[in-house]
Design a protein around this motif. Sequence first.
Motif, PDB file in Angstrom:
ATOM      1  N   PHE A  50      -5.430  14.467   3.573  1.00  0.00           N
ATOM      2  CA  PHE A  50      -5.106  15.788   3.021  1.00  0.00           C
ATOM      3  C   PHE A  50      -4.613  16.726   4.115  1.00  0.00           C
ATOM      4  O   PHE A  50      -3.687  17.496   3.911  1.00  0.00           O
ATOM      5  CB  PHE A  50      -6.327  16.388   2.308  1.00  0.00           C
ATOM      6  CG  PHE A  50      -6.644  15.713   1.014  1.00  0.00           C
ATOM      7  CD1 PHE A  50      -5.610  15.277   0.172  1.00  0.00           C
ATOM      8  CD2 PHE A  50      -7.947  15.498   0.620  1.00  0.00           C
ATOM      9  CE1 PHE A  50      -5.887  14.640  -1.026  1.00  0.00           C
ATOM     10  CE2 PHE A  50      -8.236  14.853  -0.581  1.00  0.00           C
ATOM     11  CZ  PHE A  50      -7.203  14.421  -1.407  1.00  0.00           C
ATOM     12  N   PHE A  51      -5.250  16.619   5.304  1.00  0.00           N
ATOM     13  CA  PHE A  51      -4.777  17.445   6.429  1.00  0.00           C
ATOM     14  C   PHE A  51      -3.310  17.174   6.674  1.00  0.00           C
ATOM     15  O   PHE A  51      -2.509  18.089   6.880  1.00  0.00           O
ATOM     16  CB  PHE A  51      -5.578  17.141   7.709  1.00  0.00           C
ATOM     17  CG  PHE A  51      -7.008  17.621   7.658  1.00  0.00           C
ATOM     18  CD1 PHE A  51      -7.381  18.702   6.866  1.00  0.00           C
ATOM     19  CD2 PHE A  51      -7.980  17.003   8.433  1.00  0.00           C
ATOM     20  CE1 PHE A  51      -8.701  19.139   6.830  1.00  0.00           C
ATOM     21  CE2 PHE A  51      -9.306  17.436   8.393  1.00  0.00           C
ATOM     22  CZ  PHE A  51      -9.656  18.497   7.585  1.00  0.00           C
ATOM     23  N   LEU A  91      -1.089   9.848  -1.918  1.00  0.00           N
ATOM     24  CA  LEU A  91      -2.091  10.623  -1.196  1.00  0.00           C
ATOM     25  C   LEU A  91      -1.474  11.640  -0.256  1.00  0.00           C
ATOM     26  O   LEU A  91      -1.912  12.778  -0.177  1.00  0.00           O
ATOM     27  CB  LEU A  91      -3.000   9.692  -0.378  1.00  0.00           C
ATOM     28  CG  LEU A  91      -4.233   9.154  -1.076  1.00  0.00           C
ATOM     29  CD1 LEU A  91      -4.939   8.137  -0.198  1.00  0.00           C
ATOM     30  CD2 LEU A  91      -5.204  10.293  -1.419  1.00  0.00           C
ATOM     31  N   LYS A  92      -0.483  11.215   0.538  1.00  0.00           N
ATOM     32  CA  LYS A  92      -0.014  12.112   1.599  1.00  0.00           C
ATOM     33  C   LYS A  92       1.486  12.247   1.672  1.00  0.00           C
ATOM     34  O   LYS A  92       1.989  12.914   2.568  1.00  0.00           O
ATOM     35  CB  LYS A  92      -0.573  11.664   2.954  1.00  0.00           C
ATOM     36  CG  LYS A  92      -0.227  10.220   3.316  1.00  0.00           C
ATOM     37  CD  LYS A  92      -0.820   9.851   4.664  1.00  0.00           C
ATOM     38  CE  LYS A  92      -0.689   8.362   4.902  1.00  0.00           C
ATOM     39  NZ  LYS A  92      -1.292   7.938   6.158  1.00  0.00           N
ATOM     40  N   GLY A  93       2.203  11.574   0.779  1.00  0.00           N
ATOM     41  CA  GLY A  93       3.636  11.743   0.748  1.00  0.00           C
ATOM     42  C   GLY A  93       4.398  11.014   1.833  1.00  0.00           C
ATOM     43  O   GLY A  93       5.565  11.312   2.084  1.00  0.00           O
ATOM     44  N   HIS A  94       3.765  10.081   2.514  1.00  0.00           N
ATOM     45  CA  HIS A  94       4.435   9.257   3.521  1.00  0.00           C
ATOM     46  C   HIS A  94       4.252   7.791   3.168  1.00  0.00           C
ATOM     47  O   HIS A  94       3.299   7.448   2.478  1.00  0.00           O
ATOM     48  CB  HIS A  94       3.811   9.466   4.911  1.00  0.00           C
ATOM     49  CG  HIS A  94       3.972  10.848   5.444  1.00  0.00           C
ATOM     50  ND1 HIS A  94       5.186  11.376   5.820  1.00  0.00           N
ATOM     51  CD2 HIS A  94       3.039  11.809   5.662  1.00  0.00           C
ATOM     52  CE1 HIS A  94       5.000  12.607   6.253  1.00  0.00           C
ATOM     53  NE2 HIS A  94       3.717  12.905   6.158  1.00  0.00           N
ATOM     54  N   PRO A  95       5.127   6.926   3.710  1.00  0.00           N
ATOM     55  CA  PRO A  95       4.860   5.496   3.530  1.00  0.00           C
ATOM     56  C   PRO A  95       3.612   5.074   4.313  1.00  0.00           C
ATOM     57  O   PRO A  95       3.156   5.793   5.204  1.00  0.00           O
ATOM     58  CB  PRO A  95       6.120   4.808   4.083  1.00  0.00           C
ATOM     59  CG  PRO A  95       6.878   5.847   4.813  1.00  0.00           C
ATOM     60  CD  PRO A  95       6.398   7.187   4.400  1.00  0.00           C
ATOM     61  N   PHE A 105       0.808  -1.221   0.000  1.00  0.00           N
ATOM     62  CA  PHE A 105       0.000   0.000   0.000  1.00  0.00           C
ATOM     63  C   PHE A 105       0.843   1.273   0.000  1.00  0.00           C
ATOM     64  O   PHE A 105       0.282   2.377  -0.007  1.00  0.00           O
ATOM     65  CB  PHE A 105      -0.966  -0.010   1.202  1.00  0.00           C
ATOM     66  CG  PHE A 105      -2.167  -0.892   0.987  1.00  0.00           C
ATOM     67  CD1 PHE A 105      -2.038  -2.278   1.012  1.00  0.00           C
ATOM     68  CD2 PHE A 105      -3.411  -0.348   0.739  1.00  0.00           C
ATOM     69  CE1 PHE A 105      -3.130  -3.099   0.797  1.00  0.00           C
ATOM     70  CE2 PHE A 105      -4.517  -1.162   0.528  1.00  0.00           C
ATOM     71  CZ  PHE A 105      -4.376  -2.540   0.550  1.00  0.00           C
ATOM     72  N   ASP A 106       2.173   1.127   0.050  1.00  0.00           N
ATOM     73  CA  ASP A 106       3.040   2.311   0.057  1.00  0.00           C
ATOM     74  C   ASP A 106       2.786   3.266  -1.118  1.00  0.00           C
ATOM     75  O   ASP A 106       2.678   4.477  -0.912  1.00  0.00           O
ATOM     76  CB  ASP A 106       4.510   1.883   0.079  1.00  0.00           C
ATOM     77  CG  ASP A 106       5.020   1.743   1.514  1.00  0.00           C
ATOM     78  OD1 ASP A 106       4.351   2.268   2.430  1.00  0.00           O
ATOM     79  OD2 ASP A 106       6.064   1.103   1.716  1.00  0.00           O
ATOM     80  N   PRO A 107       2.685   2.744  -2.344  1.00  0.00           N
ATOM     81  CA  PRO A 107       2.506   3.687  -3.466  1.00  0.00           C
ATOM     82  C   PRO A 107       1.281   4.585  -3.299  1.00  0.00           C
ATOM     83  O   PRO A 107       1.366   5.796  -3.537  1.00  0.00           O
ATOM     84  CB  PRO A 107       2.343   2.753  -4.682  1.00  0.00           C
ATOM     85  CG  PRO A 107       2.974   1.465  -4.277  1.00  0.00           C
ATOM     86  CD  PRO A 107       2.799   1.359  -2.797  1.00  0.00           C
ATOM     87  N   LEU A 108       0.161   4.008  -2.869  1.00  0.00           N
ATOM     88  CA  LEU A 108      -1.065   4.798  -2.696  1.00  0.00           C
ATOM     89  C   LEU A 108      -0.876   5.824  -1.587  1.00  0.00           C
ATOM     90  O   LEU A 108      -1.289   6.985  -1.701  1.00  0.00           O
ATOM     91  CB  LEU A 108      -2.246   3.870  -2.362  1.00  0.00           C
ATOM     92  CG  LEU A 108      -3.604   4.546  -2.171  1.00  0.00           C
ATOM     93  CD1 LEU A 108      -4.034   5.277  -3.447  1.00  0.00           C
ATOM     94  CD2 LEU A 108      -4.673   3.538  -1.766  1.00  0.00           C
ATOM     95  N   SER A 109      -0.198   5.394  -0.502  1.00  0.00           N
ATOM     96  CA  SER A 109       0.027   6.288   0.628  1.00  0.00           C
ATOM     97  C   SER A 109       0.921   7.459   0.217  1.00  0.00           C
ATOM     98  O   SER A 109       0.646   8.606   0.559  1.00  0.00           O
ATOM     99  CB  SER A 109       0.655   5.496   1.772  1.00  0.00           C
ATOM    100  OG  SER A 109       0.790   6.317   2.902  1.00  0.00           O
ATOM    101  N   HIS A 110       1.970   7.150  -0.546  1.00  0.00           N
ATOM    102  CA  HIS A 110       2.855   8.215  -1.027  1.00  0.00           C
ATOM    103  C   HIS A 110       2.099   9.193  -1.898  1.00  0.00           C
ATOM    104  O   HIS A 110       2.244  10.403  -1.786  1.00  0.00           O
ATOM    105  CB  HIS A 110       4.024   7.597  -1.821  1.00  0.00           C
ATOM    106  CG  HIS A 110       5.156   7.186  -0.937  1.00  0.00           C
ATOM    107  ND1 HIS A 110       5.935   8.103  -0.254  1.00  0.00           N
ATOM    108  CD2 HIS A 110       5.647   5.968  -0.619  1.00  0.00           C
ATOM    109  CE1 HIS A 110       6.844   7.469   0.458  1.00  0.00           C
ATOM    110  NE2 HIS A 110       6.696   6.161   0.265  1.00  0.00           N
TER     111      HIS A 110
END
Lengths: 447, 458
Positions: free
Chosen positions: B189-190, B132-136, B125-130
């Motif tokens: 987003f926050f 969306l919010k720029g974190h792993p 799920f890292d790619p989606l997390s990156h």
Amino acid sequence: MPRTVIIGNGVAGISCARKLRQLAVEESISVISSESEYFFSRTALMYVYMGHMRWQDLEPYERQSWPQQGIECILARVAKIDFDERTLMLDNGQKMGYDRLILATGSVPNRFGWPGEELRGVTGFYSKQDLEHIELLTPGIRRAVIVGGGLIGIELAEMFHSRNIPVTMLVREQQYWSSVLPVEEAQMISAHIRNKGIDLRLGVELKELEGDDDSRVCAVHTPEGDRIECNFVGLTAGVRPNIDWLKGGPLETDRGILVDSLLRTNIPGIYAIGDCAQLRKPSEGRKPVEAVWYSGRKMGECLALNLAGRETPYDPGIWFNSAKFFDIEHQVYGSILPTPSPGTNSILWNHPASDRSIRIVYDTATGCLTGINLMGVRFRHEVCDKWLREKTQVEHVLSNIRLAFFDPEFFPDFAPPLLEAYSKKTGRQLRLHSPDKLSDVLRFLRS
Amino acid sequence: MSNKPGSYRIPPVIQTPQHWMTAAGFAALAYMILVALHLVPANGWVLASTLLVLSLSIAGFAWLGHARRLPGIHHDGIWFSSLSSRGLVAWLAAALLTFFYCLLYWKGEWLGLRTEGNVGLVGLFDPLSHWLKGHPASQWFVYGVLYTLAILAFGFKFILKYRHNRYQVLRTLSTMFFQLAFAFLLPEFFMRMNLPYNDLKNMWPLNYYFFDAWNIDSLLAAGGAGKFFLVFGILMVLAISPTLCFFFGKRWYCSWVCGCGGLAETAGDPFRHLSSKSTRAWHIEQWLLYPILLFSLVMTAGVLYSYFSGQAQLMGISTASLRAWYGFAVGAAFSGIVGVGFYPLLGSRVWCRFGCPMAALLGIQQKFFSRFRITTNGGQCISCGNCSSYCEMGIDVRAYAQRGQSVVRASCVGCGICAAVCPRGVLRLENGPRLNRESSSPLASSIHNSSFNHPQGA
């Protein structure tokens, strides 16, 4: 301590027992049934077969509540009543005395002496035992034939439909239930039944049933010479009072057990309520035998009041009933006849895209509301009852029709098209009042 | 219309194309498990395709099943299916779900959570997390995605199932929206905007960390937006929620907005009839729900006392350990593991009914300070029991309906299914004057106007 014994634990018997306990704390109350130890909702038998509910879900009161209430539930069949000795003989050999006896024995399915009706795989659908029997037969059913176009017939059709068993329905009338419903509503249901994939044959009667070597039914024949292969036949051409076992005795019977307005039979201390009772003098416009859940409940409670010393003549009130035909809900308030009685007029609104309709019937001369028939639409019982009781003018009813709406929130507003249907029919434009909030309804009901 | 035989066919309950959908869904799940076991490689494409196949297979299964049926109540065979009648499949599903929740709460590293770079399922799920919010990702991000997906896909199914009922359609769209927008996207987003993670609709006491020192500090440190979050959170529970509850009942939250409710109403729908309606279950409910509310009040009071006074102990008890126990027992074990893991055994609202302090608080408001009730339609009840059976909160609705009495119950979440499944049009969810809110209709004389054998009280 007076001992009251009730034969039959259907809604009439149980409503009487519970109401009597509420009014008479000391009374000894026993309820005898050979069908089931505890009260269950007969109207819901179909849902067990369809897997919507389990048997225990049909019992409206927890089993422990009966001893808590001091209502003795006896699972046995009454073999004989000794009216002189005031004693019951049960089929388990037990004898039981009573001071007051209430007969609430319900109905049995009609049979008309069709050749072959005793074959295996042929049954009515009324009791818990019928349900168990049908369940047992089910694995061998490749097609079911249902004879009769009433409420039980369509229940059976829905049950088999839920198990993917093809169904043929033989209905004597030209439309489903057209002996009760106006033709437009009957047509709507007939079409809906066919939409469900049921082979509905209208204007077709049963001539005879054919058995195989095992004397299980294998086909039915119609007078037109059609032969329909099947492994099950449901005979659902109405019910009649379950009183054969009482006939020939001192109890006065006709179609049912004859009772006066206080629900007393001709023998002192013996009463009859529910499906098995026949009113000597029914109220105007009502039948002497009403095999309906609501009437049974009402009679049961009315009798309890009488037994507790509060003399209360049975008053069925404004007629109402309800049903569900596959997916179409039905409610009726007041008098709706299959062919309009002379001197009445009716407004019918049909939803253009779904199986919904509202019919408002009124007296042409006086303009008073006389009946409301609903398909796929829910109305508020108390509002309709008040309008009908007070013989409200139909135009007043239509202008305030929203007071009666009982569909879930956000449902479409059927008031404008209904008024349009009225103005199309009569040329009169009505102004629609907007009260539809619960506070308006409550204010109206209090007024 | 023809009277000829043979022109009518009843299709089987589940058709072959639906089996393909099931197969595709399980294949996607199996692939995720293989990734979790480090047996196959993972990347963004794998993630995108497994999630897509998973959602489409659920939606496709529902479409194939419901679209060809006429609109109506579709509960045929519920008590015959192993999954929905506590059969073997139900026990297996419960075991798997419970196992997954245990890993989630206590063994994140088994799912692939690594500080030096995620692997396994979390890594998937890292790619989606990156993006969306720029974190792993974390295991909670994985959970959030799957949870949201479940509400959306099964919500779609629920809408198809109840497409004839506008209340159900709107209610479900609402829970889908609040899950996707408020619970899932906005908080991410926050974080992207360097604001604290905040699910605006997740209010205290359901959100039991709201008054934790770290949360208050991070909100206070986050400038105007953070202070707004803090004030909004307090206003929610003190003013907004009681007001909405007064006008509409607790349903405004429990079955229109809340995420726990959202999952229960969508993915949990096939299990709603499993809730026990016995008096015994009602006693258990009283003895769990209100003590948990009390526990959450005491815990929060302790945490706030420590925050403002700097004292670690209140009356000799460490507020931190109180908070830790609450998080373990109520937050993790009850709301997560039992709450969802036991769907197939105890029904979909186990947490909401027996544990949720928010539901308890709203319930008290609903019982005593609300215009909401379920009206019984005069004498029309036939005691069939569909309403009680399909009440996910275990309310014996029929006990009220057959006496013509309005249902005013603390636990009712206002899902409206009792009214939907009633074959005789007997029940209606309504808001109105509070006077005589619990009265009985004179048209259903059945044992009314009496405390005689009162059904379960509160």
